[in-house]
Design an enzyme around this catalytic site. Structure first.
Site, PDB file in Angstrom:
ATOM      1  N   ASP A 100     -49.503 -56.562  24.135  1.00 32.41           N
ATOM      2  CA  ASP A 100     -48.784 -56.002  22.992  1.00 32.41           C
ATOM      3  C   ASP A 100     -49.824 -55.663  21.930  1.00 32.41           C
ATOM      4  OD1 ASP A 100     -46.810 -55.482  21.038  1.00 32.41           O
ATOM      5  OD2 ASP A 100     -45.494 -56.971  21.948  1.00 32.41           O
ATOM      6  N   ASP A 202     -46.873 -51.572  19.275  1.00 34.89           N
ATOM      7  CA  ASP A 202     -45.923 -51.945  18.230  1.00 34.89           C
ATOM      8  C   ASP A 202     -45.766 -50.821  17.200  1.00 34.89           C
ATOM      9  OD1 ASP A 202     -44.465 -54.418  17.199  1.00 34.89           O
ATOM     10  OD2 ASP A 202     -45.645 -53.894  15.420  1.00 34.89           O
ATOM     11  N   GLU A 266     -43.388 -48.229  20.983  1.00 31.10           N
ATOM     12  CA  GLU A 266     -42.125 -48.695  20.394  1.00 31.10           C
ATOM     13  C   GLU A 266     -41.661 -47.681  19.354  1.00 31.10           C
ATOM     14  OE1 GLU A 266     -40.129 -52.449  17.991  1.00 31.10           O
ATOM     15  OE2 GLU A 266     -42.100 -51.726  17.423  1.00 31.10           O
ATOM     16  N   HIS A 327     -37.098 -58.930  22.101  1.00 30.20           N
ATOM     17  CA  HIS A 327     -37.170 -60.074  21.194  1.00 30.20           C
ATOM     18  C   HIS A 327     -36.689 -59.747  19.783  1.00 30.20           C
ATOM     19  CE1 HIS A 327     -40.580 -57.595  20.502  1.00 30.20           C
ATOM     20  NE2 HIS A 327     -40.880 -58.267  19.412  1.00 30.20           N
ATOM     21  N   ASP A 328     -36.286 -58.507  19.547  1.00 25.20           N
ATOM     22  CA  ASP A 328     -35.784 -58.118  18.219  1.00 25.20           C
ATOM     23  C   ASP A 328     -34.277 -57.876  18.219  1.00 25.20           C
ATOM     24  OD1 ASP A 328     -38.396 -58.072  17.175  1.00 25.20           O
ATOM     25  OD2 ASP A 328     -38.692 -55.985  17.768  1.00 25.20           O
TER      26      ASP A 328
HETATM   27  C1  NOJ Z   1     -41.837 -54.701  16.017  1.00 25.08           C
HETATM   28  C2  NOJ Z   1     -41.849 -56.000  16.756  1.00 25.08           C
HETATM   29  O1  NOJ Z   1     -41.126 -55.852  17.956  1.00 25.08           O
HETATM   30  C3  NOJ Z   1     -41.263 -57.034  15.828  1.00 25.08           C
HETATM   31  O2  NOJ Z   1     -41.003 -58.247  16.482  1.00 25.08           O
HETATM   32  C4  NOJ Z   1     -42.202 -57.221  14.669  1.00 25.08           C
HETATM   33  O3  NOJ Z   1     -41.634 -58.097  13.738  1.00 25.08           O
HETATM   34  C5  NOJ Z   1     -42.489 -55.878  13.983  1.00 25.08           C
HETATM   35  N1  NOJ Z   1     -42.727 -54.820  14.902  1.00 25.08           N
HETATM   36  C6  NOJ Z   1     -43.700 -55.991  13.120  1.00 25.08           C
HETATM   37  O4  NOJ Z   1     -44.844 -56.082  13.924  1.00 25.08           O
END
Ligand code: NOJ
Length: 538
Positions: A100, A202, A266, A327-328
């Site tokens: 990542d 990211d 992402e 995970h979000d």
């Molecule tokens: C996206 C990530 O998936 C998330 O978990 C993170 O908090 C933010 N970007 C900041 O890096």
């Protein structure tokens, strides 16, 4: 695509949130040895690549997404030698490892930022985005953090504000400075040389901001509770700036210097914007993550429309992909209801494109309950009134391996960093492996079928017209091999339908409950509530 394909096209990506997968050293947090221990399990899922959320040194204000050193491993997870072992063991099993990469921001403890904040004339000052306060002392503009509150923090020592769109400890790099991208490319090279198979990048769509730092206008088109305070503005100056594509191209050029690596970006955007991240010459992301199964309404009509819209938007030669959880986001079994989790996985694993599965979704893991005093996630702590909606701890609870204390995630007597979800005694890997009808057994059969059938892992897609708002059907076709018809019931009631225009008597290749096998007559096909069928058309 019905001929040759790359591993990242026909394969399956599985995301591990390393803090929560397997703890072997008894500190309540997962580690690299834990992943190594579970590689045979991972292999048994028929996945092809493991994407591991950040494992680099970090003060963990955003659980690793605040990177303090891009070229090392956090001692909590292990060492560089442990990482090399993981890579070797994974490769031995023909599993790829994706890291990542978090290039948009660093930790405030990263050496670059420590230098940058040390004085206004430090050579690294402009590696980050610094501005004077307004005359009244307030921040330079109205930009907001995704996690609530302003996107600016005042540094008392030098009297300027720095930009951060996440927690205050995540200062944003300034990619308009000529030295920043080369420095990040060096970090990527470090891991590529070590043999990693690629990166999930990211917030790639945020990497460059308006040079004039103009105020963002209010959001007129409505927002969702999930967006919290951030949703109040229309983010025209902080995302999707044209210059971002030049940066991504340079990252891709580097990745392409190595054999068979992949770059996944992402990007949470509508299809017309999302597909731009493939690059005009297919020279940006191999896979811009497609989150539309997560953000869409969960019903047959809405999902069908999204699938068709996506297929229609894909540029020539661009390979699709689908994500069901991460995970979000709240877990799929919680979003759709447990009774639809099998059908949701059938959708993910039979659509055209690379699927990404989130750890534990193969068991039907649901969001855990996090008592207020255990909340750890920054957005939930910043906006407590919205914690239930925006908090991300619930989808990050420890992997449920067995029914012993701590679900086999960590050793007895140790407190896991997040509480184990209550249903672990009845929903865990050990139990499900011993039950041939379990969700895990189903998942393994589904991925076995997908892997064996070129039509499913690389064939063409076509919607099949169907009557009824609960149902979604499509074909997957391959010129030289069997074709398949997939029929999914997003409703709880039984339906009978006539699909005789597609075929007559066909074999059930897989049913969500694993009980239905043999032949069905497509003229009088019944579908139980929440059921999905993969039918072999021959
Ligand atoms: C996206 C990530 O998936 C998330 O978990 C993170 O908090 C933010 N970007 C900041 O890096």
């Amino acid at each position: 695509m019905t001929t040759e394909s790359k591993w990242w096209q026909h394969g399956i990506v599985y995301q591990i949130y390393p803090r929560s997968y397997q703890d072997t050293n008894g500190d309540g947090v997962g580690d690299l040895f834990g992943i190594i221990q579970r590689l045979d399990y991972l292999k048994s899922l028929n996945i092809d690549a493991i994407w591991i959320s950040p494992i680099f040194p970090s003060p963990m204000h955003d659980f690793g997404y605040d990177v303090a050193d891009y070229t090392d491993i956090h001692p909590m997870f292990g060492t560089l030698a442990d990482f090399d072992k993981l890579l070797a063991e994974a490769h031995q099993r023909d599993l790829k490892i994706l890291l990542d990469l978090v290039p948009n921001h660093t930790s405030d403890e990263h050496a670059w930022f420590v230098e940058s904040r040390s004085s206004r004339d430090n050579p690294k000052r402009d590696w980050y985005i610094w501005r004077d306060p307004k005359p009244d002392g307030s921040p330079p503009n109205n930009w907001l953090s995704f996690f609530g509150g302003p996107a600016w923090t005042l540094d008392q020592t030098t009297g300027q504000y720095y930009l951060h769109q996440f927690v205050t400890q995540q200062p944003e790099l300034n990619y308009r400075h000529p030295e920043v991208l080369p420095a990040m490319l060096d970090c990527m090279r470090f891991w590529l040389d070590r043999g990693v198979d690629g990166f999930r990048v990211d917030v790639i769509w945020l990497m460059i901001k308006d040079e004039q730092l103009r105020d963002e206008p209010p959001n007129q088109s409505g927002t969702s509770v999930q967006m919290g305070e951030y949703g109040k503005l229309n983010h025209i100056y902080t995302k999707d700036l044209p210059e971002v594509h030049g940066l991504i191209k340079q990252m891709r050029t580097l990745v392409d210097e190595y054999d068979d690596r992949v770059m996944i970006g992402e990007i949470y955007e509508p299809f017309e914007v999302l597909v731009q991240y493939y690059g005009k010459q297919a020279d940006e992301c191999h896979l811009p993550f497609n989150f539309h199964l997560i953000i869409s309404e969960w019903d047959a009509v809405a999902v069908r429309q999204r699938v068709e819209e996506y297929e229609a938007h894909l540029p020539e030669g661009a390979w699709p992909n689908w994500v069901l959880g991460n995970h979000d986001q709240h877990r799929v079994a919680t979003r759709t209801g447990y009774e639809q989790a099998r059908m949701a996985n059938m959708l993910l694993l039979t659509l055209r494109g690379t699927p990404t599965c989130y750890y534990g979704d193969e068991l039907g893991m649901e969001d855990g309950y996090i008592p207020p005093e255990f909340i750890q996630d920054p957005p939930a702590l910043n906006q407590p009134e919205l914690a239930d909606v925006i908090g991300r701890d619930p989808e990050r609870t420890p992997m449920q391996w067995d029914d012993t204390t701590n679900a086999g995630f960590t050793v007895e007597g140790v407190t896991s960093w997040l509480p184990v979800t209550e249903n672990y005694k009845t929903r865990n890997v050990a139990l499900q492996l011993s039950d041939s009808n379990s969700m895990l057994s189903y998942f393994q059969q589904l991925t076995t079928l997908r892997r064996a059938e070129p039509a499913l892992n690389r064939g063409d897609y076509a919607t099949v017209k169907i009557v009824g708002d609960d149902l979604f059907a499509y074909r997957r076709d391959h010129a030289e091999r069997d074709s398949f018809l997939i029929v999914l019931n997003f409703g709880a009631s039984k339906h009978q339908l006539d699909l005789s225009h597609v075929g007559q008597h066909v074999q059930i290749a897989l049913s969500t409950d694993l009980q239905r096998t043999g032949e069905v007559d497509l003229a009088t096909l019944t579908l139980h509530g929440n059921e999905g069928l993969v039918l072999r058309l021959g």
